[in-house]
Design a protein around this motif. Structure first.
Motif, short mmCIF file in Angstrom:
data_model
loop_
_atom_site.label_atom_id
_atom_site.label_comp_id
_atom_site.label_asym_id
_atom_site.label_seq_id
_atom_site.Cartn_x
_atom_site.Cartn_y
_atom_site.Cartn_z
N GLY A 396 0.81 -1.21 0.00
CA GLY A 396 0.00 0.00 0.00
C GLY A 396 0.84 1.26 0.00
O GLY A 396 1.91 1.33 -0.61
N PHE A 397 0.38 2.27 0.72
CA PHE A 397 1.02 3.59 0.71
C PHE A 397 2.46 3.56 1.25
O PHE A 397 3.35 4.16 0.64
CB PHE A 397 0.18 4.58 1.52
N PRO A 398 2.77 2.88 2.38
CA PRO A 398 4.16 2.85 2.85
C PRO A 398 5.11 2.24 1.82
O PRO A 398 6.24 2.71 1.65
CB PRO A 398 4.09 1.99 4.12
N ALA A 399 4.67 1.18 1.13
CA ALA A 399 5.50 0.55 0.11
C ALA A 399 5.71 1.49 -1.07
O ALA A 399 6.80 1.54 -1.66
CB ALA A 399 4.86 -0.75 -0.36
N TRP A 400 4.68 2.24 -1.43
CA TRP A 400 4.81 3.22 -2.52
C TRP A 400 5.84 4.29 -2.16
O TRP A 400 6.66 4.68 -2.99
CB TRP A 400 3.45 3.84 -2.79
N LEU A 401 5.80 4.76 -0.91
CA LEU A 401 6.80 5.74 -0.46
C LEU A 401 8.21 5.15 -0.51
O LEU A 401 9.16 5.82 -0.93
CB LEU A 401 6.48 6.20 0.96
N ALA A 402 8.34 3.90 -0.07
CA ALA A 402 9.65 3.24 -0.10
C ALA A 402 10.14 3.11 -1.53
O ALA A 402 11.33 3.30 -1.82
CB ALA A 402 9.56 1.87 0.56
N HIS A 403 9.23 2.78 -2.44
CA HIS A 403 9.59 2.65 -3.86
C HIS A 403 10.12 3.97 -4.42
O HIS A 403 11.19 4.01 -5.03
CB HIS A 403 8.35 2.20 -4.65
N ARG A 404 9.40 5.03 -4.17
CA ARG A 404 9.83 6.33 -4.70
C ARG A 404 11.10 6.82 -4.01
O ARG A 404 11.98 7.42 -4.64
CB ARG A 404 8.71 7.35 -4.57
N GLY A 405 11.20 6.57 -2.71
CA GLY A 405 12.39 7.00 -1.99
C GLY A 405 13.63 6.29 -2.49
O GLY A 405 14.67 6.93 -2.74
N TYR A 406 13.53 4.97 -2.67
CA TYR A 406 14.70 4.20 -3.12
C TYR A 406 15.12 4.61 -4.53
O TYR A 406 16.29 4.90 -4.79
CB TYR A 406 14.41 2.70 -3.08
N HIS A 407 14.16 4.62 -5.45
CA HIS A 407 14.53 4.91 -6.84
C HIS A 407 14.89 6.38 -7.05
O HIS A 407 15.69 6.70 -7.94
CB HIS A 407 13.41 4.48 -7.78
N GLY A 408 14.31 7.26 -6.25
CA GLY A 408 14.72 8.66 -6.34
C GLY A 408 16.19 8.82 -5.97
O GLY A 408 16.93 9.59 -6.59
N MET A 409 16.66 8.05 -4.97
CA MET A 409 18.07 8.10 -4.58
C MET A 409 18.95 7.33 -5.55
O MET A 409 20.10 7.70 -5.81
CB MET A 409 18.23 7.52 -3.17
N ALA A 410 18.43 6.24 -6.11
CA ALA A 410 19.23 5.39 -6.99
C ALA A 410 19.41 5.97 -8.39
O ALA A 410 20.33 5.58 -9.10
CB ALA A 410 18.60 4.01 -7.08
N MET A 411 18.54 6.89 -8.79
CA MET A 411 18.69 7.51 -10.11
C MET A 411 20.06 8.18 -10.21
O MET A 411 20.42 8.99 -9.36
CB MET A 411 17.59 8.55 -10.32
N PRO A 412 20.87 7.85 -11.23
CA PRO A 412 22.21 8.44 -11.33
C PRO A 412 22.17 9.95 -11.52
O PRO A 412 21.26 10.49 -12.16
CB PRO A 412 22.79 7.76 -12.58
N MET A 413 23.15 10.62 -10.96
CA MET A 413 23.44 12.04 -11.13
C MET A 413 22.40 12.93 -10.42
O MET A 413 21.19 12.75 -10.57
CB MET A 413 23.53 12.44 -12.61
N PHE A 414 22.91 13.88 -9.67
CA PHE A 414 22.05 14.75 -8.88
C PHE A 414 21.07 15.52 -9.75
O PHE A 414 19.90 15.69 -9.40
CB PHE A 414 22.91 15.74 -8.08
#
Length: 481
Positions: A396-414
């Protein structure tokens, strides 16, 4: 006469492929190698790296396509870039054969070290009609085309009378129940739901979404309990889930399904959109090298990320990512090897760059790759998702936040991270962008229509002068009499 391209004659680290591994290796090495008199050269047919975990959100209109890619020219300023395709590697002679992407004669390029990071391609099967009817979701171009096609089908279907033609236009099928397939079907269903709300001629019940998976469960990266919940979640959104089912034919858009494993007929229906996400395979370029490969077509590697044969590691030959069979020293890999995902590719690339510096310049020491998988996160559309992080399950919502948080950080280059986060912010405020881009496949259509002379009018009609109002030609009156 064709011009011979000019390349640096300095000791070269040749990076084959500009995906996760290629981008990070070149980025980590370019300054250090150059300061020591060498050069890093990256060869890829495309001028950018694609962050593939964002492709479902690109297809669903949540992320601008250009923000899900990383430009080589912008972020690798000290790297020698070649837009082309490596078609062969002769490591015994330390040369690679390259075909320019824009055409022209192939040429050979020498190197000191080679990093084979060609990644993977979509894995398909000889299913009749699949090549003509299907579309993958592994490139940014496929994601953009898929988004436009779905929105166009919804708009076109809304103008049709109820019947088989309309049902076909509004049926969307996804083959493959792994992370890519589940994220694809949930994201596009979320987008389609929003699109239908803007169209008074359609209801969500007019659309049909079908997920086809050959195995008895979906998403092997999450727990069995979570996999069951995901299936229930999909069905709660009117997404039809067909497990233990495989596609046997897709001729003319008519999908014929069979039961697994007995191959008996299962179901048959027509679909206007067929999305194929049933796995990947190592880039076949490895078969054009003198390096050893395993039974699955991957380069054989040791834990130091060196290419290795029966006699041990091959000097100055390195590999990582989807194209390589890298031993998983944590014990959690499938068959004893690291699974092909972005999490491993990025971490392997960083260590590989350090190992090259240690081997060639004595900076540090060569180390083995060891990484315990942290888990998996998946987004199912706005505010919906599932996650398994270090054994802790979320949905649900917590997993969606975790998904966006992880991939937002993992995306290369600031700079890329900032653009993606701005996309998410705008979507949160204004909603997802539902505007399709028409004529993407035929961009010259309107210009050609404008440049085509209109048909000439009938000359006989043009030569007859108009009769003044209120007057009748005498000859015609006499003829009537």
């Amino acid at each position: 006469m064709a011009l011979t391209p000019h390349f640096s004659d300095r000791p070269r680290v040749l990076v084959v492929g500009g995906g996760y591994v290629g981008l990070y290796v070149a980025h980590r090495l370019q300054n250090k190698v150059k300061s020591r008199g060498g050069i890093v050269t990256l060869v890829d047919p495309l001028p950018y790296m694609t962050y593939q975990p964002f492709l479902p959100e690109v297809a669903a209109g949540s992320i601008e396509p250009r923000h899900a890619i990383v430009s080589h020219r912008v972020h690798l300023p000290k790297t020698e870039l070649i837009s082309g395709k490596v078609t062969g590697i002769n490591h015994a002679g330390r040369t690679a054969t390259i075909e320019p992407a824009g055409g022209g004669e192939a040429f050979e390029l020498g190197y000191t070290d080679v990093v084979v990071a060609a990644g993977s391609i979509t894995r398909t099967f000889p299913i009749e009609g699949l090549k003509d009817q299907g579309i993958g979701l592994k490139t940014i171009e496929e994601a953009v085309a898929l988004r436009n096609q779905i929105l166009e089908r919804i708009e076109t279907g809304s103008l049709m009378q109820a019947g088989p033609e309309r049902d076909r236009a509004l049926t969307f099928a996804v083959v493959g129940g792994g992370f890519a397939g589940i994220e694809a079907i949930t994201e596009i269903e979320d987008m389609a739901r929003d699109a239908v709300k803007k169209n008074d001629r359609l209801e969500r019940s007019d659309l049909r979404f079908v997920l086809i998976e050959a195995m008895g469960r979906i998403m092997p990266e999450v727990t069995a309990e979570q996999a069951v919940w995901v299936v229930e979640h999909l069905r709660s959104r009117a997404i039809q889930v067909m497990l233990n089912t495989s596609l046997s034919s897709a001729v003319d858009g008519r999908l014929k399904l069979i039961n697994m494993p007995d191959k008996t007929p299962a179901a048959e229906f027509e679909a206007g959109t067929l999305i194929w996400t049933a796995g990947v395979q190592a880039n076949p370029v490895v078969t054009s090298t003198d390096f050893p490969v395993d039974e699955r077509g991957r380069l054989r590697a040791n834990p130091e990320l060196r290419i290795a044969g029966d006699d041990g590691p091959i000097q100055h030959a390195w590999t990582a990512g989807d194209v390589a069979a890298v031993p998983d020293l944590s014990g959690g890999g499938v068959g004893g090897f690291c699974v092909p995902n972005a999490q491993h590719a990025v971490r392997q690339a960083k260590l590989l760059a350090k190992n090259i510096l240690a081997q060639n310049y004595g900076v540090g020491e060569v180390k083995e790759y060891r990484h315990t998988n942290l888990g998996a996160v998946a987004g199912f559309g706005t505010f919906k998702g599932v996650a398994n992080i270090m054994g802790f399950g979320m949905r649900g919502f917590p997993a969606w936040l975790a998904h966006r948080g992880y991939h937002g950080m993992a995306m290369p280059m600031f700079e890329r991270k900032a653009r993606v986060i701005s996309n998410w912010s705008m979507s949160f405020i204004f909603g997802r962008d539902l505007a399709p881009i028409s004529d993407l496949q035929t961009p010259k259509r309107q210009f050609r229509e404008a440049a085509t002379p209109p048909p000439k009018r009938d000359t006989a009609l043009q030569s007859t002068p108009p009769t003044p109002a209120g007057k009748v030609a005498a000859g015609k009156v006499g003829a009537r009499a």
